[in-house]
Design a protein around this motif. Structure first.
Motif, PDB file in Angstrom:
ATOM      1  N   LEU A 166       0.848  -1.190   0.000  1.00 27.95           N
ATOM      2  CA  LEU A 166       0.000   0.000   0.000  1.00 27.95           C
ATOM      3  C   LEU A 166       0.882   1.237   0.000  1.00 27.95           C
ATOM      4  N   LYS A 167       0.397   2.302  -0.612  1.00 27.03           N
ATOM      5  CA  LYS A 167       1.115   3.575  -0.611  1.00 27.03           C
ATOM      6  C   LYS A 167       0.767   4.343   0.661  1.00 27.03           C
ATOM      7  N   VAL A 168       1.811   4.784   1.366  1.00 25.22           N
ATOM      8  CA  VAL A 168       1.655   5.518   2.625  1.00 25.22           C
ATOM      9  C   VAL A 168       2.220   6.923   2.428  1.00 25.22           C
TER      10      VAL A 168
ATOM     11  N   LYS B   3      -9.364   7.507   1.084  1.00 28.96           N
ATOM     12  CA  LYS B   3      -8.091   7.679   1.777  1.00 28.96           C
ATOM     13  C   LYS B   3      -8.324   7.450   3.254  1.00 28.96           C
ATOM     14  N   LEU B   4      -7.445   6.685   3.864  1.00 26.23           N
ATOM     15  CA  LEU B   4      -7.549   6.397   5.290  1.00 26.23           C
ATOM     16  C   LEU B   4      -6.402   7.055   6.017  1.00 26.23           C
ATOM     17  N   VAL B   5      -6.661   7.430   7.257  1.00 26.98           N
ATOM     18  CA  VAL B   5      -5.644   8.087   8.069  1.00 26.98           C
ATOM     19  C   VAL B   5      -5.215   7.136   9.173  1.00 26.98           C
TER      20      VAL B   5
ATOM     21  N   GLY C  37       6.015  13.032   1.246  1.00 29.56           N
ATOM     22  CA  GLY C  37       6.563  11.961   0.434  1.00 29.56           C
ATOM     23  C   GLY C  37       5.609  10.786   0.315  1.00 29.56           C
ATOM     24  N   GLU C  38       6.045   9.798  -0.436  1.00 29.52           N
ATOM     25  CA  GLU C  38       5.279   8.573  -0.658  1.00 29.52           C
ATOM     26  C   GLU C  38       6.173   7.393  -0.328  1.00 29.52           C
TER      27      GLU C  38
ATOM     28  N   GLY D  87       4.496   8.028  15.187  1.00 31.88           N
ATOM     29  CA  GLY D  87       3.362   8.792  15.676  1.00 31.88           C
ATOM     30  C   GLY D  87       2.826   9.836  14.721  1.00 31.88           C
ATOM     31  N   ILE D  88       3.547  10.136  13.635  1.00 34.06           N
ATOM     32  CA  ILE D  88       3.061  11.153  12.694  1.00 34.06           C
ATOM     33  C   ILE D  88       1.874  10.584  11.911  1.00 34.06           C
ATOM     34  N   ARG D  89       0.893  11.406  11.638  1.00 37.45           N
ATOM     35  CA  ARG D  89      -0.272  10.952  10.874  1.00 37.45           C
ATOM     36  C   ARG D  89       0.138  10.640   9.441  1.00 37.45           C
ATOM     37  N   CYS D  90      -0.514   9.629   8.908  1.00 33.11           N
ATOM     38  CA  CYS D  90      -0.275   9.216   7.528  1.00 33.11           C
ATOM     39  C   CYS D  90      -1.609   9.021   6.830  1.00 33.11           C
ATOM     40  N   THR D  91      -1.580   9.131   5.518  1.00 32.04           N
ATOM     41  CA  THR D  91      -2.732   8.804   4.698  1.00 32.04           C
ATOM     42  C   THR D  91      -2.348   7.588   3.870  1.00 32.04           C
ATOM     43  N   VAL D  92      -3.269   6.651   3.748  1.00 32.56           N
ATOM     44  CA  VAL D  92      -3.057   5.473   2.907  1.00 32.56           C
ATOM     45  C   VAL D  92      -4.112   5.514   1.819  1.00 32.56           C
TER      46      VAL D  92
END
Length: 120
Positions: A47-49, A104-106, A57-58, A93-98
C-alpha cells in the motif's frame, strides 16, 4: 528506548526487565478500515503511505496483519502495515494517509518493540 519499566530508586528482581528497546527502522501503520473494504486485501500486499507534512513523500508499506474480526459497533476492521524506515526519516506517531484508490484512510505509524528485544 521505547518503554521505561522501572524508575529510580525502585528495585527489580534480577530477571525482570527495566526497559524495552524499540526499532525505529521499521514502523507499524495501524489502519481502521470501513467494512466495505473487507476481503479486498491480502497479506504481503503493498500500500502507498503518505506521511503528513512536514515529512511528506510517498512510501511503500506491506500488509502484515488483517484483523479477521469486524467491529460491529463501528463497522470497521484493522489492518497493520509494515513501513520500512531505514534512515529514520519518518518519526513514529506522525499521521499518515493510505490511498485505497476509492477512499483515503488516516493512520499513524507506531514504534514497536524489537524482535530481538534487549532488556537490561
Amino acid at each position: 528506548m521505547a518503554f521505561l519499566i522501572n524508575h529510580a530508586p525502585e528495585s527489580r528482581h534480577i530477571n525482570e526487565a527495566i526497559f524495552t528497546l524499540a526499532r525505529m527502522d521499521e514502523l507499524h501503520v495501524e489502519l481502521v478500515v470501513p467494512v466495505e473494504f473487507y476481503g479486498r486485501f491480502t497479506l504481503g500486499q503493498t500500500l502507498k503511505v503518505f506521511p503528513q507534512k512536514p515529512i511528506g513523500g510517498e512510501y511503500a508499506g506491506k500488509i502484515i496483519v488483517i484483523d479477521p474480526v469486524v467491529d460491529a459497533g463501528s463497522g470497521t476492521f484493522g489492518i497493520r502495515v509494515l513501513l520500512a524506515n531505514p534512515e529514520n526519516k519518518i518519526p513514529a506517531g506522525i499521521r499518515c494517509t493510505v490511498d485505497l484508490k476509492k477512499k483515503k484512510l488516516v493512520g499513524a505509524p507506531e514504534v514497536h518493540p524489537s524482535k530481538n528485544q534487549t532488556m537490561v
